[in-house]
Design an enzyme around this catalytic site. Sequence first.
Site, PDB file in Angstrom:
ATOM      1  N   HIS A 166       0.832  -1.219   0.000  1.00 35.16           N
ATOM      2  CA  HIS A 166       0.000   0.000   0.000  1.00 35.16           C
ATOM      3  C   HIS A 166       0.859   1.258   0.000  1.00 35.16           C
ATOM      4  CE1 HIS A 166      -3.311  -2.743   1.152  1.00 35.16           C
ATOM      5  NE2 HIS A 166      -2.386  -3.287   1.929  1.00 35.16           N
ATOM      6  N   SER A 287      16.077  21.244 -16.605  1.00 34.74           N
ATOM      7  CA  SER A 287      14.889  22.046 -16.854  1.00 34.74           C
ATOM      8  C   SER A 287      15.322  23.388 -17.419  1.00 34.74           C
ATOM      9  CB  SER A 287      14.122  22.254 -15.547  1.00 34.74           C
ATOM     10  OG  SER A 287      13.331  23.416 -15.629  1.00 34.74           O
ATOM     11  N   LYS A 293      17.206  21.341 -11.438  1.00 32.06           N
ATOM     12  CA  LYS A 293      16.531  20.090 -11.776  1.00 32.06           C
ATOM     13  C   LYS A 293      17.400  19.092 -12.548  1.00 32.06           C
ATOM     14  CE  LYS A 293      12.625  19.090 -11.356  1.00 32.06           C
ATOM     15  NZ  LYS A 293      11.316  19.596 -11.768  1.00 32.06           N
ATOM     16  N   GLU A 300      10.749   8.000 -17.191  1.00 30.44           N
ATOM     17  CA  GLU A 300       9.373   8.473 -17.386  1.00 30.44           C
ATOM     18  C   GLU A 300       8.861   8.101 -18.775  1.00 30.44           C
ATOM     19  OE1 GLU A 300       8.814  12.690 -15.997  1.00 30.44           O
ATOM     20  OE2 GLU A 300      10.874  12.385 -15.357  1.00 30.44           O
TER      21      GLU A 300
END
Length: 471
Positions: A166, A287, A293, A300
């Site tokens: 969970h 970024s 970043k 992804e």
Amino acid sequence: MSASNNQLDKKSQAWSALFSEPMSELVKRYTASVFFDQRMWRADIQGSLAHADMLAAQGIIGADDLAAIQRGMAQITEEIESGRFEWKLDLEDVHLNIEARLTQLVGDAGKRLHTGRSRNDQVASDVRLWLRSEIDNLAPLLADMQRALVAVAEKHTETVMPGFTHMQVAQPVSFAHHLLAYVEMFARDTERLADVRKRVNRLPLGAAALAGTSYPLDRERVAKALGFDGVCFNSLDAVSDRDFALEFSSFAAITMVHVSRLAEEIVLWMSQNFGFIDLADRYCTGSSIMPQKRNPDVAELARGKSGRVVGHLMGLITLMKGQPLTYNKDNQEDKEPLFDTVDTLRDTLRIMAEMVGGIVVKPDAMEQAALKGYATATDLADYLVKKGLPFRDAHEVVAHAVKQALQQGVDLSALPLDVLKGFHAAIGEDVYEVLTLRGSLNARNVLGGTAPAQVRAQIARHLARLAQTTT
Ligand code: ARG
């Protein structure tokens, strides 16, 4: 060659003189597949050569015809490889393009090639041949993926991280154990792929348009020449069903879902909130606005690309549904999803295996996270069971202990012995051994468990298994 020698050059005449008006440009473009199915050219030529060879052996065409066809196909191969072959939309698909060029090059022998054959059994054979070779290219990539995971696992059988259920800290596991879960998944994918191959590797040629042919073909001979395990035994089935493509697509979708889960974990682990791993710069992007970043774009994208592969499965399975026997032009739509599935899976497996190899593990962060969520609570319950308590009672006792530790903001192992004894008299000094992360890990010494000894045994099993697969 004269125009009459090469009727295929005129699309409206490609099949017969029956047609009295040419196809509209729009219909031509709509029905053509040559700009994507040309990718199967090698399979198409391979299939044609095997068919021609058999026709000659059966006395259906002459030895001189066969020689001419072989000569023509050798030249066409050369033309395609060098990029000089002129693909024509007017000739609809890869099959008609190659056949037209053959006839242009060798005349009547080229026109005899299509004896006892239809594009229906031809395309079904081509797709199978093409897919089989792609399957044989994919299998080693799946092995590489597993090797990359095992190589990291070998170094981390003692690296403790929180295991989650969970998405809540559940019990300590080793990082190696966690990675080997993915090795199991990719091993099953490999088995599935090998199984799919068996059903891909059957020869449709000889089914002709749908009913078989009146020429005395030797289908077994063609099957053998092309490396098929055997022929398709029902001509109607041979030209119409694409379940082998559905199975492959299903294998690919499942594999991509496994990749996607791993990618998701890599993204999570790399976020500042976890900080479990770092990735080499070459797999990250920056970024344009936030100078600090470093984004795990590759992971992804791998996660995102699983969507299109699953989508292709849905597309293909829907394509088949509702098609009456036998061949329908719908089937031409099987190629683009199939091609893209292979391309996406191949690139994704390659890049993910590489990226896994570049993972930098941060054992301290993993261990700190495991200490946070009372991951050894089950160990305390098991300890009490060994002292004679029924498990349900032990569970209740530990719940009270966790509640108190939570209130004090400390780990279970930080509660003094007299406090622990307050929860149950059976608790003694030896309790602290089971409350440590390492104690917990070592205790799970069951086959398939996270104890380092078990994980090392699994690593050895995987290495032996993977050593048998060739790259
Ligand atoms: N391009 C077609 C396909 O991909 C080849 C078979 C066409 N057969 C036919 N009878 N129109 O399915």
